[in-house]
Design an enzyme around this catalytic site. Sequence first.
Site, short mmCIF file in Angstrom:
data_model
loop_
_atom_site.label_atom_id
_atom_site.label_comp_id
_atom_site.label_asym_id
_atom_site.label_seq_id
_atom_site.Cartn_x
_atom_site.Cartn_y
_atom_site.Cartn_z
N ASN A 99 -4.59 3.79 -2.19
CA ASN A 99 -5.52 2.67 -2.20
C ASN A 99 -6.42 2.67 -0.98
O ASN A 99 -7.51 2.11 -1.01
CB ASN A 99 -4.74 1.35 -2.25
CG ASN A 99 -5.61 0.13 -2.05
OD1 ASN A 99 -6.50 -0.14 -2.86
ND2 ASN A 99 -5.41 -0.58 -0.94
N ARG A 118 -8.82 -6.37 -5.07
CA ARG A 118 -8.98 -4.94 -5.37
C ARG A 118 -10.06 -4.23 -4.55
O ARG A 118 -9.99 -3.02 -4.39
CB ARG A 118 -9.24 -4.76 -6.85
CG ARG A 118 -7.92 -4.72 -7.59
CD ARG A 118 -7.97 -5.39 -8.89
NE ARG A 118 -6.74 -5.23 -9.65
CZ ARG A 118 -6.61 -5.69 -10.88
NH1 ARG A 118 -7.62 -6.29 -11.47
NH2 ARG A 118 -5.47 -5.55 -11.53
N ASP A 139 -10.45 0.53 2.56
CA ASP A 139 -10.23 0.53 1.11
C ASP A 139 -11.07 1.59 0.39
O ASP A 139 -12.30 1.56 0.42
CB ASP A 139 -10.56 -0.86 0.57
CG ASP A 139 -9.81 -1.15 -0.71
OD1 ASP A 139 -8.56 -1.09 -0.69
OD2 ASP A 139 -10.46 -1.42 -1.74
N ARG A 172 5.83 7.05 -7.07
CA ARG A 172 5.79 5.60 -6.86
C ARG A 172 4.39 5.38 -6.31
O ARG A 172 4.02 5.93 -5.28
CB ARG A 172 6.81 5.18 -5.81
CG ARG A 172 6.72 3.69 -5.44
CD ARG A 172 6.70 3.46 -3.94
NE ARG A 172 6.76 2.05 -3.58
CZ ARG A 172 5.91 1.48 -2.73
NH1 ARG A 172 4.94 2.18 -2.17
NH2 ARG A 172 6.04 0.21 -2.42
N ASP A 214 1.75 3.30 -4.53
CA ASP A 214 1.74 2.19 -3.59
C ASP A 214 0.56 1.25 -3.85
O ASP A 214 -0.53 1.69 -4.20
CB ASP A 214 1.62 2.78 -2.18
CG ASP A 214 1.63 1.75 -1.08
OD1 ASP A 214 2.67 1.09 -0.90
OD2 ASP A 214 0.59 1.58 -0.39
N HIS A 233 -3.83 -3.65 -5.74
CA HIS A 233 -5.12 -3.55 -5.05
C HIS A 233 -6.03 -2.48 -5.61
O HIS A 233 -7.04 -2.14 -5.00
CB HIS A 233 -4.86 -3.34 -3.54
CG HIS A 233 -3.92 -4.38 -3.01
ND1 HIS A 233 -4.31 -5.67 -2.75
CD2 HIS A 233 -2.58 -4.35 -2.79
CE1 HIS A 233 -3.26 -6.37 -2.35
NE2 HIS A 233 -2.19 -5.59 -2.37
N GLU A 289 3.76 -0.02 -7.75
CA GLU A 289 4.14 -1.19 -6.96
C GLU A 289 3.12 -2.31 -7.18
O GLU A 289 1.98 -2.23 -6.74
CB GLU A 289 4.20 -0.86 -5.46
CG GLU A 289 4.80 -2.01 -4.67
CD GLU A 289 4.03 -2.40 -3.44
OE1 GLU A 289 4.57 -3.18 -2.64
OE2 GLU A 289 2.87 -1.98 -3.26
C1 QV4 Z 1 -2.98 -6.43 11.16
C2 QV4 Z 1 -3.39 -7.74 10.48
C3 QV4 Z 1 -4.77 -7.62 9.87
C4 QV4 Z 1 -5.73 -7.22 10.95
C5 QV4 Z 1 -5.28 -5.92 11.62
C6 QV4 Z 1 -6.19 -5.60 12.76
O1 QV4 Z 1 -2.45 -8.06 9.47
O2 QV4 Z 1 -5.15 -8.84 9.26
O3 QV4 Z 1 -7.02 -7.04 10.39
O4 QV4 Z 1 -3.93 -6.03 12.10
O5 QV4 Z 1 -5.79 -4.48 13.42
C7 QV4 Z 1 0.31 -2.70 9.43
C8 QV4 Z 1 0.65 -3.90 10.27
C9 QV4 Z 1 -0.39 -5.01 10.08
C10 QV4 Z 1 -1.76 -4.44 10.45
C11 QV4 Z 1 -2.01 -3.24 9.57
C12 QV4 Z 1 -3.33 -2.57 9.88
O6 QV4 Z 1 1.94 -4.39 9.94
O7 QV4 Z 1 -0.06 -6.10 10.91
O8 QV4 Z 1 -2.76 -5.44 10.15
O9 QV4 Z 1 -0.97 -2.26 9.74
O10 QV4 Z 1 -3.33 -2.04 11.16
C13 QV4 Z 1 3.14 -1.45 5.16
C14 QV4 Z 1 3.54 -2.67 5.98
C15 QV4 Z 1 2.33 -3.35 6.57
C16 QV4 Z 1 1.52 -2.33 7.37
C17 QV4 Z 1 1.07 -1.29 6.36
C18 QV4 Z 1 0.17 -0.23 6.97
O11 QV4 Z 1 4.25 -3.56 5.16
O12 QV4 Z 1 2.77 -4.38 7.47
O13 QV4 Z 1 0.42 -2.96 8.01
O14 QV4 Z 1 2.23 -0.62 5.86
O15 QV4 Z 1 0.78 0.39 8.04
C19 QV4 Z 1 1.29 -6.92 -0.29
C20 QV4 Z 1 0.77 -5.77 -1.17
C21 QV4 Z 1 1.79 -4.69 -1.35
C22 QV4 Z 1 2.37 -4.24 -0.02
C23 QV4 Z 1 2.96 -5.45 0.67
C24 QV4 Z 1 3.54 -5.14 2.02
O16 QV4 Z 1 0.35 -6.28 -2.42
O17 QV4 Z 1 1.15 -3.60 -1.99
O18 QV4 Z 1 1.94 -6.43 0.87
N1 QV4 Z 1 3.36 -3.16 -0.19
C25 QV4 Z 1 3.01 -1.74 -0.04
C26 QV4 Z 1 4.05 -0.94 0.71
C27 QV4 Z 1 4.08 -1.37 2.15
C28 QV4 Z 1 2.75 -1.02 2.81
C29 QV4 Z 1 1.61 -1.14 1.92
C30 QV4 Z 1 1.71 -1.52 0.60
C31 QV4 Z 1 0.31 -0.67 2.43
O19 QV4 Z 1 5.29 -1.09 0.09
O20 QV4 Z 1 5.14 -0.80 2.85
O21 QV4 Z 1 2.54 -1.87 3.96
O22 QV4 Z 1 0.28 0.73 2.18
O23 QV4 Z 1 2.20 -7.71 -1.01
CA CA Z 2 -8.50 -1.43 -3.25
#
Ligand code: QV4
Ligand code: CA
Length: 494
Positions: free
Chosen positions: A100, A155, A164, A192, A194, A198, A230
């Site tokens: 994504n 999305r 994105d 899977r 991810d 979105h 997911e």
């Molecule tokens: C933060 C703020 C932002 C800000 C940014 C600025 O939240 O608002 O703009 O800083 O720098 C990490 C950090 C997060 C940070 C982001 C970008 O935790 O705080 O943003 O990086 O730097 C995993 C973690 C996230 C992590 C992400 C990327 O859970 O915390 O973000 O990896 O490293 C929703 C979705 C679902 C998602 C779920 C967690 O619908 O799809 O949230 N689940 C999947 C995976 C999950 C993964 C992602 C998606 C993204 O299972 O593990 O997120 O690939 O429900």
């Molecule tokens: Ca998207």
Amino acid sequence: QHNPNTKPNRTSIVHLFEWRWADIAEECERYLAPNGYGGVQISPPSESIVVTNPWHPWWQRYQPISYNLCSRSGTEEELKDMITRCNKVGLSIYVDAVINHMCGASGGEGNHSSCGSYFNANKEDFPSVPYSSWDFNDNKCRTDIENYSDVFQVRDCRLVSLLDLALEKDYVRGKVAEYMNKLIDMGVAGFRVDACKHMWPGDLHNVYGRLKSLNTTWFLPGTKPFIYQEVIDLGGESVKASEYFELGRVTEFKHSAKLGTVIRKWDKEKLSYLKSWGEGWGFMPSQKAMVFVDNHDNQRGHGAGGASVLTFWDSRLYKIASGLMLAHPYGVTIVMSSYRWDRHLVNGKDQNDWMGPPSNANGSTKAVPINPDSTCGDKWICEHRWRQIRNMVIFRNVVNGQPLSNWWDNGNNQIAFSRGSKGFIVINNDDCELNVMLDTGLPVGTYCDVISGDKSGDRCTGKRVSVGSDGRATFHISHTEEDPFIALHADSKL
Ligand code: QV4
Ligand code: CA
């Protein structure tokens, strides 16, 4: 497609979260194959950003830099070797595909990536793919997703600032499919996918349509990759899990959240209400569902499910939940395999929810050592090796295809059911003893309870249960037992 491509009568997948490829290869050979596991979900193999503040968080792997195959779990060679060795012993490999987005907008510029590739997040320049700013959704949205009732935001805007990708572009679709096809050629059985919430189902349809059939060294000609997507849909949002059903299976997060609620006895829930577990609880159709007790997100407060989600931290209830999930015919089951971290809850929020796997001083992931008693060392939990969970994975294989029958409950938290004439489970989650004679559906004989022990040869290291010629047996389960449940199946007959 919806079929997991596991070998016959191997029904469950284990998520070896953050394991090194070398360790997964060993685990396939020495443990997963002999114990009836069907496949392994691996952490994202694509090149990711390397974050040092906080120190190498697990979530850095969800921020791709390119589709090169060096990651914290190992090199491309090690990945290839692992896929080959696991396939050889009948284990399918499923790749966590992050398609994504690329890294976060504040990812900076440089070579702080797992293969050392240069990138510039400010300019949206990822030369190792290559992607440039044309390949992102900036013309539609440059801000973070805030409103989950607006499908266009969900999305086309950025999930927690992650850049994105414009998956409606032929070029981007082509690059993503090329990445997935390379893995298919290496021998993986599926993906899977991810963050599907979105991505537009139409874009995914196009990408999946470009995927090759699986490698014929291990799979029948024409076999399509298994896809599980997911999508967190607990209700109340604009994106629905059902939009993705025709494309592949979908994660059923209600299963995880509700199972925890029921077993914790929160919200006045009781085990007896599980009589209609599955679609009867408003879950998606069983043939579309992927289910789990917890996943890598919600075991640490990310994603969805909230405080009810059971994890290895609540081991007694976790074993009951796993037993129930694996005994019940609903969905395709994924067993979580975790590592321990310094959990530090402040007002319900874990301050250390970012902590990566057991690692060396330089941030590299530690190997998984196996103790003489077959548990894992160095903070690797290996839930999939817990006797109760491993034996229920075998139970699920033995009862595969059998209907749920002989339901019994005491109107409270004592329940029992059989899977046709192949298996029977009794659970006591009440605060009093269970003493009852039940219809097991099983053929006459003496059975070994696979929760309290194992059958080895004609001996049983656990409780023995004798089933009469009328299929009935007497059960005693004290509410104070460490594992207040009993499971019998055709292969545990003495
Ligand atoms: C933060 C703020 C932002 C800000 C940014 C600025 O939240 O608002 O703009 O800083 O720098 C990490 C950090 C997060 C940070 C982001 C970008 O935790 O705080 O943003 O990086 O730097 C995993 C973690 C996230 C992590 C992400 C990327 O859970 O915390 O973000 O990896 O490293 C929703 C979705 C679902 C998602 C779920 C967690 O619908 O799809 O949230 N689940 C999947 C995976 C999950 C993964 C992602 C998606 C993204 O299972 O593990 O997120 O690939 O429900
Ligand atoms: Ca998207």
